[in-house]
Write a protein that holds these residues in place. Structure first.
Motif, mmCIF file in Angstrom:
data_model
loop_
_atom_site.group_PDB
_atom_site.id
_atom_site.type_symbol
_atom_site.label_atom_id
_atom_site.label_comp_id
_atom_site.label_asym_id
_atom_site.label_seq_id
_atom_site.Cartn_x
_atom_site.Cartn_y
_atom_site.Cartn_z
ATOM 1 N N PRO A 185 0.823 -1.219 0.000
ATOM 2 C CA PRO A 185 0.000 0.000 0.000
ATOM 3 C C PRO A 185 0.850 1.259 0.000
ATOM 4 O O PRO A 185 1.865 1.333 0.688
ATOM 5 N N CYS A 186 0.433 2.229 -0.802
ATOM 6 C CA CYS A 186 1.107 3.528 -0.884
ATOM 7 C C CYS A 186 0.071 4.618 -0.676
ATOM 8 O O CYS A 186 -1.055 4.508 -1.156
ATOM 9 N N VAL A 187 0.459 5.683 0.013
ATOM 10 C CA VAL A 187 -0.446 6.801 0.222
ATOM 11 C C VAL A 187 -0.541 7.605 -1.068
ATOM 12 O O VAL A 187 0.458 8.123 -1.565
ATOM 13 N N LEU A 188 -1.749 7.689 -1.601
ATOM 14 C CA LEU A 188 -1.998 8.509 -2.786
ATOM 15 C C LEU A 188 -2.221 9.956 -2.382
ATOM 16 O O LEU A 188 -1.644 10.871 -2.954
ATOM 17 N N THR A 189 -3.056 10.156 -1.362
ATOM 18 C CA THR A 189 -3.358 11.499 -0.875
ATOM 19 C C THR A 189 -3.971 11.405 0.504
ATOM 20 O O THR A 189 -4.331 10.326 0.968
ATOM 21 N N SER A 190 -4.103 12.543 1.145
ATOM 22 C CA SER A 190 -4.781 12.640 2.443
ATOM 23 C C SER A 190 -5.853 13.712 2.336
ATOM 24 O O SER A 190 -5.643 14.744 1.697
ATOM 25 N N VAL A 191 -6.996 13.450 2.964
ATOM 26 C CA VAL A 191 -8.113 14.392 2.946
ATOM 27 C C VAL A 191 -8.632 14.584 4.369
ATOM 28 O O VAL A 191 -8.274 13.847 5.282
ATOM 29 N N ALA A 192 -9.511 15.553 4.538
ATOM 30 C CA ALA A 192 -9.952 15.945 5.870
ATOM 31 C C ALA A 192 -10.963 15.003 6.510
ATOM 32 O O ALA A 192 -11.046 14.924 7.729
ATOM 33 N N ASN A 193 -11.754 14.272 5.691
ATOM 34 C CA ASN A 193 -12.801 13.445 6.307
ATOM 35 C C ASN A 193 -13.110 12.226 5.458
ATOM 36 O O ASN A 193 -12.704 12.123 4.294
ATOM 37 N N GLU A 194 -13.865 11.296 6.071
ATOM 38 C CA GLU A 194 -14.199 10.041 5.411
ATOM 39 C C GLU A 194 -15.143 10.229 4.225
ATOM 40 O O GLU A 194 -15.103 9.446 3.278
ATOM 41 N N PRO B 10 -4.996 17.853 14.100
ATOM 42 C CA PRO B 10 -6.099 17.012 13.620
ATOM 43 C C PRO B 10 -5.608 15.930 12.673
ATOM 44 O O PRO B 10 -4.635 16.115 11.939
ATOM 45 N N GLY B 11 -6.288 14.786 12.727
ATOM 46 C CA GLY B 11 -5.914 13.667 11.871
ATOM 47 C C GLY B 11 -6.447 13.850 10.464
ATOM 48 O O GLY B 11 -7.340 14.652 10.224
ATOM 49 N N LEU B 12 -5.880 13.107 9.563
ATOM 50 C CA LEU B 12 -6.326 13.112 8.178
ATOM 51 C C LEU B 12 -6.679 11.693 7.783
ATOM 52 O O LEU B 12 -6.185 10.730 8.358
ATOM 53 N N VAL B 13 -7.516 11.564 6.794
ATOM 54 C CA VAL B 13 -7.867 10.272 6.238
ATOM 55 C C VAL B 13 -6.959 10.058 5.030
ATOM 56 O O VAL B 13 -6.891 10.910 4.143
ATOM 57 N N GLY C 83 -7.390 5.856 8.741
ATOM 58 C CA GLY C 83 -7.323 7.067 9.549
ATOM 59 C C GLY C 83 -8.660 7.712 9.822
ATOM 60 O O GLY C 83 -8.724 8.767 10.440
ATOM 61 N N GLY C 84 -9.741 7.103 9.382
ATOM 62 C CA GLY C 84 -11.056 7.689 9.567
ATOM 63 C C GLY C 84 -11.479 7.836 11.017
ATOM 64 O O GLY C 84 -12.183 8.769 11.367
ATOM 65 N N PHE C 85 -11.019 6.936 11.867
ATOM 66 C CA PHE C 85 -11.424 6.991 13.269
ATOM 67 C C PHE C 85 -10.841 8.190 13.996
ATOM 68 O O PHE C 85 -11.434 8.734 14.899
ATOM 69 N N THR C 86 -9.670 8.645 13.571
ATOM 70 C CA THR C 86 -9.029 9.761 14.269
ATOM 71 C C THR C 86 -9.250 11.105 13.589
ATOM 72 O O THR C 86 -8.993 12.141 14.183
ATOM 73 N N ALA C 87 -9.736 11.104 12.361
ATOM 74 C CA ALA C 87 -9.872 12.358 11.618
ATOM 75 C C ALA C 87 -10.885 13.302 12.250
ATOM 76 O O ALA C 87 -10.752 14.511 12.142
ATOM 77 N N GLY C 88 -11.899 12.775 12.913
ATOM 78 C CA GLY C 88 -12.929 13.621 13.481
ATOM 79 C C GLY C 88 -12.617 14.173 14.856
ATOM 80 O O GLY C 88 -13.352 15.006 15.377
ATOM 81 N N PHE C 89 -11.553 13.707 15.489
ATOM 82 C CA PHE C 89 -11.213 14.191 16.818
ATOM 83 C C PHE C 89 -10.755 15.639 16.779
ATOM 84 O O PHE C 89 -10.106 16.073 15.844
ATOM 85 N N LYS C 90 -11.083 16.384 17.797
ATOM 86 C CA LYS C 90 -10.584 17.750 17.944
ATOM 87 C C LYS C 90 -9.315 17.673 18.784
ATOM 88 O O LYS C 90 -9.334 17.240 19.921
ATOM 89 N N ALA C 91 -8.225 18.065 18.188
ATOM 90 C CA ALA C 91 -6.949 17.970 18.891
ATOM 91 C C ALA C 91 -6.011 19.054 18.375
ATOM 92 O O ALA C 91 -6.324 19.764 17.431
ATOM 93 N N GLU C 92 -4.875 19.132 18.988
ATOM 94 C CA GLU C 92 -3.865 20.090 18.550
ATOM 95 C C GLU C 92 -3.480 19.842 17.093
ATOM 96 O O GLU C 92 -3.306 20.766 16.329
#
Length: 90
Positions: free
Chosen positions: A8-17, A49-52, A38-47
């Motif tokens: 698996p290779c990362v094609l891109t990252s986006v803000a939400n599922e 933020p996660g990406l999908v 990464g969908g489980f962490t993308a919605g958390f509010k943190a310093e």
């Protein structure tokens, strides 16, 4: 060292599922199988933020990059003023 064509290779990252799912579905139209992580962490509010992340096989990466550019170009041309999204909730 040989590269695994199925790695698996990362094609891109986006803000939400939701955005990720739309891209994965569109990539399927190009016969490119993609998955999301990464969908489980993308919605958390943190310093920080996660990406999908959207992942494709190493062997599909060279085809997936121009396909993604075309998908993003097509998505950017949507005139949201003409789309009925319903009434806002109160």
């Amino acid at each position: 060292m040989m590269v695994d064509p199925n790695a698996p290779c990362v094609l891109t990252s986006v803000a939400n599922e939701i955005e990720a799912a739309a891209i994965v579905t569109a990539l399927a139209d190009y016969d490119i199988e993609a998955t999301v992580t990464g969908g489980f962490t993308a919605g958390f509010k943190a310093e920080a933020p996660g990406l999908v992340q959207i992942l494709v096989k190493e062997s599909d990466l060279d085809r997936a990059k121009p396909a993604l550019a075309e998908i993003q170009k097509d998505q950017g041309e949507i005139d949201w003023a003409t789309i009925d999204v319903g009434e806002p909730e109160e």
